[in-house]
Design a protein around this motif. Structure first.
Motif, short mmCIF file in Angstrom:
data_model
loop_
_atom_site.label_atom_id
_atom_site.label_comp_id
_atom_site.label_asym_id
_atom_site.label_seq_id
_atom_site.Cartn_x
_atom_site.Cartn_y
_atom_site.Cartn_z
N ALA A 36 0.83 -1.20 0.00
CA ALA A 36 0.00 0.00 0.00
C ALA A 36 0.87 1.26 0.00
N LYS A 37 1.93 1.25 0.79
CA LYS A 37 2.83 2.40 0.82
C LYS A 37 3.50 2.61 -0.55
N GLU A 38 3.90 1.54 -1.19
CA GLU A 38 4.52 1.63 -2.50
C GLU A 38 3.52 2.12 -3.54
N ARG A 39 2.27 1.65 -3.47
CA ARG A 39 1.24 2.13 -4.40
C ARG A 39 1.03 3.63 -4.22
N VAL A 55 -2.78 7.01 -12.10
CA VAL A 55 -3.17 7.13 -10.69
C VAL A 55 -4.38 6.25 -10.43
N HIS A 56 -5.37 6.34 -11.30
CA HIS A 56 -6.59 5.55 -11.14
C HIS A 56 -6.29 4.04 -11.15
N ASP A 57 -5.45 3.61 -12.09
CA ASP A 57 -5.11 2.19 -12.19
C ASP A 57 -4.38 1.70 -10.94
N ILE A 58 -3.48 2.51 -10.43
CA ILE A 58 -2.74 2.12 -9.23
C ILE A 58 -3.68 2.04 -8.04
N GLU A 59 -4.54 3.03 -7.88
CA GLU A 59 -5.51 3.00 -6.77
C GLU A 59 -6.44 1.80 -6.88
N ALA A 60 -6.82 1.45 -8.10
CA ALA A 60 -7.71 0.30 -8.30
C ALA A 60 -7.03 -1.00 -7.86
N ARG A 61 -5.72 -1.09 -8.06
CA ARG A 61 -5.00 -2.29 -7.60
C ARG A 61 -5.12 -2.42 -6.08
N GLY A 62 -5.08 -1.30 -5.37
CA GLY A 62 -5.22 -1.34 -3.92
C GLY A 62 -6.59 -1.79 -3.48
N GLU A 63 -7.59 -1.45 -4.26
CA GLU A 63 -8.95 -1.85 -3.93
C GLU A 63 -9.17 -3.35 -4.14
N GLN A 64 -8.35 -3.96 -5.00
CA GLN A 64 -8.47 -5.40 -5.26
C GLN A 64 -7.86 -6.21 -4.14
N ALA A 65 -6.93 -5.60 -3.38
CA ALA A 65 -6.20 -6.34 -2.33
C ALA A 65 -7.09 -6.70 -1.18
#
Length: 65
Positions: A36-39, A55-65
């Motif tokens: 999360a910190k790296e994202r 930015v949107h794509d990176i944030e979306a990856r965090g929501e998948q976790a």
């Protein structure tokens, strides 16, 4: 990241050990905090560059976790 992934990485560092479910849960939590910190850092760089889709794509990856 799966628990299998975590076990493989832990074995690379610590060798063959018996990993309890509690230890794996703590490792998983730690790995999620690091990811999360790296994202956030990556999204910040993308935002500075005005790359809002990134930015949107990176944030979306965090929501998948």
């Amino acid at each position: 990241m799966t628990k299998h992934d975590l076990m493989e990485m832990a074995h690379q560092i610590y060798g063959d050990q018996d990993w309890t479910e509690s230890t794996l849960t703590r490792l998983e939590h730690f790995a999620n905090l690091v990811a999360a910190k790296e994202r956030r850092a990556c999204a910040s760089v993308c935002a500075e560059l005005g790359e809002w889709a990134c930015v949107h794509d990176i944030e979306a990856r965090g929501e998948q976790a």
